[in-house]
Design an enzyme around this catalytic site. Structure first.
Site, PDB file in Angstrom:
ATOM      1  N   SER A  98       0.830  -1.199   0.000  1.00 53.37           N
ATOM      2  CA  SER A  98       0.000   0.000   0.000  1.00 53.37           C
ATOM      3  C   SER A  98       0.872   1.259   0.000  1.00 53.37           C
ATOM      4  O   SER A  98       1.677   1.448  -0.903  1.00 53.37           O
ATOM      5  CB  SER A  98      -0.951  -0.046   1.204  1.00 53.37           C
ATOM      6  OG  SER A  98      -1.922   0.959   1.137  1.00 53.37           O
ATOM      7  N   HIS A 123      -2.798  -1.407  -3.930  1.00 54.39           N
ATOM      8  CA  HIS A 123      -4.256  -1.540  -4.018  1.00 54.39           C
ATOM      9  C   HIS A 123      -4.879  -0.153  -3.938  1.00 54.39           C
ATOM     10  O   HIS A 123      -4.196   0.842  -3.728  1.00 54.39           O
ATOM     11  CB  HIS A 123      -4.810  -2.473  -2.932  1.00 54.39           C
ATOM     12  CG  HIS A 123      -4.572  -2.000  -1.532  1.00 54.39           C
ATOM     13  ND1 HIS A 123      -4.923  -2.742  -0.429  1.00 54.39           N
ATOM     14  CD2 HIS A 123      -4.009  -0.860  -1.029  1.00 54.39           C
ATOM     15  CE1 HIS A 123      -4.599  -2.096   0.668  1.00 54.39           C
ATOM     16  NE2 HIS A 123      -4.048  -0.942   0.334  1.00 54.39           N
TER      17      HIS A 123
END
Length: 203
Positions: A98, A123
């Protein structure tokens, strides 16, 4: 509760004890080894600015082992890295997921590394939405704005088209070290400090 080791150094005035992170800072090494929160971001930013003030030309090394965290905290670190006048070498050890992956990719091109068994993941942003219908609409719009913003940053750092970043980020998109080279997140897989362009990773 996280235990912080202390090390003892011999100096001309006798022995001096310091926590391990302060000792690493002497070698221009910054460690991001947990979730990226606002307090962590403030600490990392302060370390980066201190190292810049000490020597605005010498490389800084940032080691990342993080599951990600808060977007605003991560972007604050990202902007600071870009603000610095010196090169920033980034290293993934363990995982950079992330916001951790975004910070990994933000290092100076040619000096972004991963150790052989590290994992990276990108993501789309997520967050709980509560409140009135108007509040929910505003928060949903903000998440969409951040999604596009993060995709643009990753596109700039990796060389991938924005559309591909958005498509890949719809779900957790995992990469091994070699895959991360192809994707543009990093430049080289290293198993030793000697494999990097920075010959004084640890003095």
């Amino acid at each position: 509760m996280t235990l912080v080791p202390y090390v003892v150094e011999d100096t001309g005035r006798g022995e001096r004890a310091m926590d391990i992170y302060s000792r690493l800072l002497k070698d221009r090494i910054v460690m991001i080894g947990q979730e990226i929160t606002e307090p962590l971001a403030n600490t990392v930013i302060a370390q980066l600015l201190f190292l810049m003030s000490e020597d605005p030309q010498k490389d800084i090394k940032v080691f990342i082992n993080s599951p990600g965290g808060y977007i605003t905290a991560g972007l604050a670190i990202y902007d600071t890295i870009r603000f610095l006048g010196c090169d920033v070498n980034t290293y993934c050890i363990g995982q950079a997921a992330s916001m951790g992956a975004l910070l990994l990719s933000a290092g100076t091109k040619g000096k972004r590394y991963a150790l052989p068994h590290s994992r990276m993941m990108i993501h789309q942003p997520s967050g709980g939405i509560i409140g009135t219908s108007a509040d929910i609409q505003l928060q949903a719009a903000e998440i969409l704005t951040l999604k596009k913003h993060l995709a643009n940053i990753l596109s700039e750092c990796t060389g991938q088209p924005v559309e591909k970043i958005i498509e890949d980020s719809e779900r957790d998109f995992f990469m091994g070290a070699e895959d991360a080279i192809s994707y543009g997140l990093i430049d080289k897989v290293v198993s030793s400090a000697k494999d990097t362009k920075d010959k004084d990773t640890i003095s």
